[in-house]
Design an enzyme around this catalytic site. Structure first.
Site, short mmCIF file in Angstrom:
data_model
loop_
_atom_site.label_atom_id
_atom_site.label_comp_id
_atom_site.label_asym_id
_atom_site.label_seq_id
_atom_site.Cartn_x
_atom_site.Cartn_y
_atom_site.Cartn_z
N ARG A 32 39.38 35.97 34.74
CA ARG A 32 40.46 36.80 33.76
C ARG A 32 41.67 35.91 33.51
O ARG A 32 42.12 34.94 34.27
CB ARG A 32 40.82 37.95 34.44
CG ARG A 32 39.40 38.84 34.44
CD ARG A 32 39.86 40.27 34.98
NE ARG A 32 38.78 41.06 34.96
CZ ARG A 32 38.43 41.90 36.26
NH1 ARG A 32 39.27 41.90 37.17
NH2 ARG A 32 37.34 42.64 35.95
N ASP A 88 34.75 45.62 44.09
CA ASP A 88 35.56 44.66 43.45
C ASP A 88 34.49 44.70 42.10
O ASP A 88 33.30 44.52 42.17
CB ASP A 88 35.39 43.63 43.99
CG ASP A 88 36.17 42.16 43.34
OD1 ASP A 88 37.20 41.96 43.67
OD2 ASP A 88 35.74 41.88 42.38
N ARG A 94 40.01 48.32 41.32
CA ARG A 94 40.96 48.50 42.15
C ARG A 94 41.27 50.14 41.76
O ARG A 94 41.67 50.76 41.01
CB ARG A 94 42.21 47.85 42.21
CG ARG A 94 43.07 48.06 40.87
CD ARG A 94 44.31 46.92 41.05
NE ARG A 94 43.58 45.53 40.87
CZ ARG A 94 44.36 44.70 40.29
NH1 ARG A 94 45.57 44.73 39.68
NH2 ARG A 94 43.73 43.37 40.25
N ASP A 148 39.38 38.01 51.43
CA ASP A 148 39.48 36.69 50.55
C ASP A 148 40.73 36.88 49.62
O ASP A 148 41.14 35.79 49.10
CB ASP A 148 38.26 36.33 49.78
CG ASP A 148 38.03 37.94 48.81
OD1 ASP A 148 38.61 38.91 49.19
OD2 ASP A 148 36.81 37.71 48.24
N HIS A 149 41.34 38.15 49.68
CA HIS A 149 42.33 38.44 48.72
C HIS A 149 43.96 37.99 49.17
O HIS A 149 44.63 38.20 48.27
CB HIS A 149 42.24 39.87 48.32
CG HIS A 149 41.26 40.00 47.02
ND1 HIS A 149 39.99 39.67 47.00
CD2 HIS A 149 41.40 40.53 45.80
CE1 HIS A 149 39.52 39.78 45.78
NE2 HIS A 149 40.26 40.60 45.16
#
Length: 756
Positions: free
Chosen positions: A448, A160, A645, A95-96
């Site tokens: 965020r 995550d 991360r 998805d990233h």
């Protein structure tokens, strides 16, 4: 298809007995959080009281989830562990790596082409080691987990920080680094300090323009970005049970923004409805069978002050919609005050872009409520005043909202639909004009809003709100617009008011999907080959980090003294750098390039003590490494806030940084540093940070007798010949000290499995 059913049956079979054992040991009623934690002790039944905020505890999580950016490093580490197959159910979600630019079809095709090497690697590793693989376009990890894997009373970890989203289905779900995931996939215990407990009592009921998102935006304003550190947040009360399961997920998702270990809700009818709607009737029936154990004991919610370390009460009848930002998710402003605050602070009132979706707010309910407002554009003669984008959370949600005509409504007002991926939320947005770095305002329903996060422009002011509020603001194009009280001028010159949003908790016709995007692993992966091209710029097999020399560390150079907020985005940026997440050396070229140097107020500009010249942080550190000199990084409060991360810990380790000394750490980053064999230290006296000078050479004394609870000495050798000796605290236990001595936790795992 119901995933992991046999595992869930086993968890539920053991659950009542383990809860009762814990209650007998503790000698009082238990919160939901305590029930789940005690039920997942590595040892089995509880035999002693675990002290909150003090006891390090070994847990046995039920499953692991990884997204593609972090999975690369997690699986590169797992490949070194010596296992033939993962020990617990595990999944990878792509998805990233999908850049939002044109539209879902074009963007997805481009990503598959550009990142084929990475996707093929992840698919082959998954196939070999028994890991479920969700293909690009299947959706965002947390939405897919909620739809398929989360279950009440379960415990999972994920690579995550927003793994916590699964708390919306009553789990204890915790974000970790890849090394922690590697431990659990290898069949080892997972260690966590027993968290403190924050209870949030929700009274009343949401209505009108107020949404679940406003609950967590309000909480973030109360607790700030570090107020939940070391704690689990447990929501309860009539306001909680009256809320949808996906609404609960939204609240838990943004618990990462207050630093909380995780957040959760007790099992209720909304969770049962959601499980059944997503094809998991059997799981709902199992949960119903032990319902009393999947929420706190009645005495806890009747007298919460006796059982929680902190209690906050929010009346949903009185809660006002909020917008949080810019530049930090805890700057909470009630909607009625936003215009006043914007004018006072010089925030541009004109909204350039509105964005809804992401892992935080992409449920059917979220989209249906936003659509109820989009429909009013044509009905009331209005025009969309801002650019507007929608990011569905999963292929199941996307397919269902297309079937129900929602996408057609969005298209009719000029909105665009991006791929089922993270996209702009994590900086994977090729926004036209962002390179001009103009001051501008955007509003989104993400989690965020750090500087540069969405589009790379440090002058983009991003405000976080609910999807319905973001939609209304995009229609108005004005940050100061309050849809509760204000009107808009339509194409006839009339003053019209937007009706409050309405929507559906679950699709009336049920969910539907043709291809959800799941790929099951081979039954026997022993013959599957995982190939990594030695010349690849995106993938690199890992070499073990060197063990500790057995001596104190002397002659370290100060690499940088970071000023103010230093998140994992500052330490290891995402966006275009995501392409290197599987190549440690290449991604190390972004080390701390976003951090502000205390001594010159610049980013990516530090003094090289070997030459006296200023250079980039990575180049300066590479010069120290080439010279065989270690270094130290100094930081401020809540250092490493944000994403899970582990690259933010692996990069400095790879380039030769030996220690990080700060006023305080964010939980996940501190653990990641420990796992990679680094020293994570805090000032015993925070004012000692002022003694750090730009040209300092530094010694760390006391490592030869490194023990839990014993401070280390830091000797600062200043350029003028003077010295300062200060104390540095640490939170290492015996096991974590062994990680440091071995050079990394993975070195110990490798030794265990290769010696058997």
């Amino acid at each position: 298809m119901v995933f992991d059913l046999e595992m869930i049956k086993k968890v539920y079979a053991n659950f009542p007995g383990r809860v009762n054992a814990a209650r007998n040991v503790v000698g009082r009623p238990l919160t939901l959080t305590e029930k789940i934690l005690y039920a997942h002790l590595w040892q089995g039944n509880a035999t002693q009281v675990l002290e909150r905020g003090t006891s390090y505890v070994d847990f046995a999580p039920d499953r692991v989830a990884m997204q593609d950016a972090t999975a690369q490093m997690a699986l590169l580490q797992f490949m070194q562990a010596g296992r033939d197959k993962v020990a617990v159910p595990s999944t990878v979600h792509c998805d990233h790596l999908i850049v939002a630019k044109d539209n879902s079809k074009v963007d997805l095709e481009r990503a598959i082409n550009d990142s084929r090497e990475v996707y093929d690697f992840l698919a082959s590793v998954s196939n070999k080691y028994g890991i479920g693989f969700w293909k690009p376009g299947a959706g965002i990890i947390h939405q897919v987990v909620l739809e398929n894997y989360a279950f009440p009373g379960g415990m999972m970890i994920g690579t995550d920080s927003h793994t916590v989203n699964a708390g919306g289905l009553g789990m204890i779900a915790i974000g970790v680094g890849g090394a922690d995931a590697c431990d659990v996939m290898s069949g080892l215990a997972w260690e966590l300090k027993m968290p403190k407990l924050i209870g949030i009592k929700l009274t009343g009921k949401l209505s009108g323009w107020t949404a679940p998102k406003d609950v967590i935006l309000k909480v973030a304003g109360i607790l700030t970005v570090k107020g939940g550190t070391g704690a689990v947040v447990e929501y309860f009360g009539e306001g909680a049970t009256s809320m949808s399961c996906t609404g609960k997920g939204t609240i838990c998702n943004m618990g990462a923004e207050i630093g909380a270990t995780t957040s959760t809700f007790g099992y209720d009818e909304s969770m049962s409805r959601y499980l059944k709607a997503t094809g998991r009737e059997e799981v709902a029936a199992l949960a119903d069978g032990i319902r009393e154990h999947l929420t706190a004991d009645a005495e806890v919610y009747a007298n919460p002050e006796k059982y929680f370390d902190q209690v906050i009460e929010i009346n949903l009848n009185e809660l006002e919609p909020h917008l949080n930002g810019p530049f930090t998710p805890d700057l909470a402003t009630p909607l009625s005050k936003m215009k006043e605050e914007a004018v006072k602070n010089g925030w541009p009132l004109k909204i350039e872009v509105g964005l809804i979706g992401s892992c935080t707010n992409s449920s059917y309910e979220d989209i249906s409520r936003a659509v109820s407002l989009a429909k009013q554009v044509a009905q009331k003669g209005l025009t969309l005043k801002s650019e507007f984008h929608i990011t569905p959370g999963s292929e199941q949600v996307r397919y269902t909202i297309e079937r129900d005509g929602f996408l057609e409504v969005f298209n009719s007002i000029g909105a665009s639909v991006f791929a089922n991926a993270c996209g702009p939320c994590i900086g994977m947005w090729e926004r036209v004009g962002a390179e001009k770095q103009e001051k501008n305002t955007i509003v989104h329903s993400f989690n965020r809003n750090f500087a540069k996060r969405a589009d790379g422009n440090p002058n983009t002011m991003a405000f976080v709100g609910s999807p319905e509020l973001v939609t209304a603001l995009a229609i108005a194009g004005d940050l100061g617009f309050n849809p509760i009280t204000d009107t808009l001028t339509n194409n006839k010159g009339e003053q019209v008011k937007l009706d409050a949003p309405t929507g559906y908790e679950l699709p009336p016709k049920g969910f539907s999907v043709e291809d959800a995007g799941y790929q099951a692993p081979a039954a026997d992966g022993s013959k599957v080959q995982v190939l990594v091209d030695p010349a690849s710029k995106r993938l690199q097999l890992l070499d073990p980090f060197a063990a500790w020399e057995g001596t104190d560390l002397k002659g370290l150079k100060l690499l940088i003294k970071a000023k103010g907020k230093c998140t994992t985005d500052h330490i290891s940026m995402a966006g275009p750098w995501l392409k290197f997440r599987g190549h440690l050396d290449n991604i190390s070229n972004n080390l701390l390039i976003g951090a502000v140097n205390y001594f010159n107020e610049k980013t990516d500009s530090v003094k090289n003590q070997l030459t006296g010249e200023y250079g980039t942080v990575p180049n300066t550190q590479r010069a120290y490494k080439a010279a065989g000199i270690g270094s130290l990084v100094v930081g401020d409060e809540n250092y490493g806030e944000g994403s899970s991360r582990e690259h933010a810990a692996m990069e400095p380790r790879h380039l030769g940084v030996r220690a990080v000394l700060v006023k305080s750490f964010a939980r996940i980053h501190e653990t990641n540093l420990k796992k990679q064999g680094m020293l994570a230290l805090t000032f015993a006296d925070k004012s000692d940070s002022d003694k750090i000078q730009e040209d300092d050479t530094i010694d760390i004394i006391g490592l030869t007798s490194f023990t839990p609870g014993k401070a280390l000495e830091i000797v600062l050798h200043h350029k003028d010949g003077s010295n300062h000796t200060i104390l540095a605290n640490h939170s290492y236990n015996e096991q974590q000290i062994e990680w440091f001595k071995a050079g990394a936790a993975l070195n110990i795992i490798r030794k265990q499995f290769t010696s058997n």
